[in-house]
Design a protein around this motif. Sequence first.
Motif, PDB file in Angstrom:
ATOM      1  N   VAL A  99       0.977  -0.691   0.068  1.00  0.00           N
ATOM      2  CA  VAL A  99       0.425  -0.067   0.374  1.00  0.00           C
ATOM      3  C   VAL A  99       1.048   1.135   0.172  1.00  0.00           C
ATOM      4  O   VAL A  99       0.571   2.742  -0.354  1.00  0.00           O
ATOM      5  N   SER A 100       1.986   1.316   0.126  1.00  0.00           N
ATOM      6  CA  SER A 100       3.276   2.413   0.182  1.00  0.00           C
ATOM      7  C   SER A 100       3.485   2.933  -0.813  1.00  0.00           C
ATOM      8  O   SER A 100       4.225   3.620  -1.395  1.00  0.00           O
ATOM      9  N   ASP A 101       3.349   1.958  -1.918  1.00  0.00           N
ATOM     10  CA  ASP A 101       3.991   1.832  -2.822  1.00  0.00           C
ATOM     11  C   ASP A 101       3.248   2.309  -4.149  1.00  0.00           C
ATOM     12  O   ASP A 101       2.333   2.085  -4.665  1.00  0.00           O
ATOM     13  N   VAL A 102       3.097   4.202  -4.235  1.00  0.00           N
ATOM     14  CA  VAL A 102       2.282   4.956  -4.786  1.00  0.00           C
ATOM     15  C   VAL A 102       2.439   4.442  -6.810  1.00  0.00           C
ATOM     16  O   VAL A 102       3.455   4.882  -6.671  1.00  0.00           O
ATOM     17  N   ILE A 103       1.529   4.462  -7.210  1.00  0.00           N
ATOM     18  CA  ILE A 103       1.581   4.248  -8.540  1.00  0.00           C
ATOM     19  C   ILE A 103       1.310   5.557  -8.914  1.00  0.00           C
ATOM     20  O   ILE A 103       1.767   6.015 -10.227  1.00  0.00           O
ATOM     21  N   LEU A 104       0.130   6.444  -8.567  1.00  0.00           N
ATOM     22  CA  LEU A 104      -0.490   7.629  -9.568  1.00  0.00           C
ATOM     23  C   LEU A 104      -0.701   7.808  -8.234  1.00  0.00           C
ATOM     24  O   LEU A 104      -1.527   7.541  -8.039  1.00  0.00           O
ATOM     25  N   ALA A 105      -0.304   9.344  -8.151  1.00  0.00           N
ATOM     26  CA  ALA A 105      -0.998  10.269  -6.674  1.00  0.00           C
ATOM     27  C   ALA A 105      -1.689  11.997  -7.788  1.00  0.00           C
ATOM     28  O   ALA A 105      -0.858  12.227  -8.244  1.00  0.00           O
ATOM     29  N   THR A 106      -2.994  11.844  -7.976  1.00  0.00           N
ATOM     30  CA  THR A 106      -3.656  12.923  -8.860  1.00  0.00           C
ATOM     31  C   THR A 106      -4.867  13.338  -7.493  1.00  0.00           C
ATOM     32  O   THR A 106      -4.589  13.291  -6.368  1.00  0.00           O
ATOM     33  N   ALA A 152       3.484   8.132 -16.578  1.00  0.00           N
ATOM     34  CA  ALA A 152       4.530   8.481 -17.450  1.00  0.00           C
ATOM     35  C   ALA A 152       4.533   9.961 -18.074  1.00  0.00           C
ATOM     36  O   ALA A 152       5.440  10.576 -18.575  1.00  0.00           O
ATOM     37  N   LEU A 153       3.723  10.272 -18.542  1.00  0.00           N
ATOM     38  CA  LEU A 153       2.740  11.812 -19.427  1.00  0.00           C
ATOM     39  C   LEU A 153       3.370  12.638 -18.393  1.00  0.00           C
ATOM     40  O   LEU A 153       3.994  13.446 -18.900  1.00  0.00           O
ATOM     41  N   MET A 154       2.635  12.704 -17.252  1.00  0.00           N
ATOM     42  CA  MET A 154       2.975  13.923 -16.568  1.00  0.00           C
ATOM     43  C   MET A 154       4.447  14.477 -15.875  1.00  0.00           C
ATOM     44  O   MET A 154       4.974  15.206 -15.733  1.00  0.00           O
ATOM     45  N   GLU A 155       5.234  13.270 -16.064  1.00  0.00           N
ATOM     46  CA  GLU A 155       6.833  13.135 -15.711  1.00  0.00           C
ATOM     47  C   GLU A 155       7.627  13.348 -16.756  1.00  0.00           C
ATOM     48  O   GLU A 155       8.769  13.221 -16.939  1.00  0.00           O
ATOM     49  N   LYS A 156       6.358  13.621 -18.224  1.00  0.00           N
ATOM     50  CA  LYS A 156       7.024  13.942 -19.204  1.00  0.00           C
ATOM     51  C   LYS A 156       8.127  13.012 -19.661  1.00  0.00           C
ATOM     52  O   LYS A 156       9.186  13.103 -21.093  1.00  0.00           O
ATOM     53  N   ARG A 157       8.469  11.497 -19.205  1.00  0.00           N
ATOM     54  CA  ARG A 157       8.850  10.282 -19.928  1.00  0.00           C
ATOM     55  C   ARG A 157       8.326   9.712 -21.424  1.00  0.00           C
ATOM     56  O   ARG A 157       9.237   9.012 -21.928  1.00  0.00           O
TER      57      ARG A 157
END
Length: 347
Positions: A99-106, A152-157
Amino acid sequence: MTQEPVLAEVEVDDAALLLQVTGVGATHLTTLAKEFAIETGVRGSLIILKGPRDAVAGAQRALMEILGVLQSGQIRSGEVERSIKTIKNHPDAKLADLVSDVILATPRKTITAKGVIQQQYIQQIRQHDIVFGVGPAGTGKTYLAMAMAVKALMEKRVKRILLTRPAVEAGEKLGFLPGDLAEKVNPYLRPLYDALHDMMDVEKAQALVERNVIEVAPLAFMRGRTLNDSFVILDEAQNTSVEQMRMFLTRLGFGSKAVITGDVTQVDLPGGTRSGLLDAVRLLENVEGVGAAFFTDQDVVRHPLVARIVRAYEWRDGQEEQEREARRAAREERLRLEREAREDSGR
């Protein structure tokens, strides 16, 4: 040898926390008792566990893990039953790590893995450029792939997200009049939009779609393209033919990542057409840079009834396969006997 029953107690002084972990009407304890084959009960602030030593030890560990994440606010009471099953099926799993491995936080939500296989799936996507997610409906295959794409899009990867799926019922041969084709394939693309809108403000998502930063299109539109700096998700891939899958996989360009999801038990292709998903998973199993995660009904994260429905269908499919195999064996035996009879009469 049958183990002697043992008794264990877990004390929870906080009444609100006790209710969270036991559930209204002790429903969570009922799940705990069923999963570990023990007896459970509540006396004051004590949760009572009784049964074989190893089973009680497993149930006690599950309770302690769940209490830890409930206290930290990392899961809600509604996720307790799934957490019990996760620990039962994966005794070495650390719930806090999951539960601590956050995949996406918006601003809309925070997404984490809801099970060990989901976490393995996420790791495969992080480590490989092509990943297959195979398993029944409700296991989060497409949803998690979408979360990784948005991140990935938010981080510009990547510069764009491309979401595609075969429109089997539309035949993939509707012609290329944009209005007509869009109207016919839109129902098949709707689940991809739904997942996207769950993670991103609808207006922002629509603006990105209008600028082609996010593109949702039927698989037929992929032919002849090279996809650079893109995160590509192919959903419902069990309904691709071998030729379509080959076409799709060879579209991947520099700086791109592809996730292919599907359920090989729900193939809607015309009779005799081989599923491109099953073929590709087998063919590319040992190819460097390609990863895969395989989900089962144990990993379903929708309503608990969905997992039971999946199991019922899988059981029925297994019975039918056994019957087909028995008929085939009987037919071969009959042909063998007829052949031997002809050979005897010819002597």
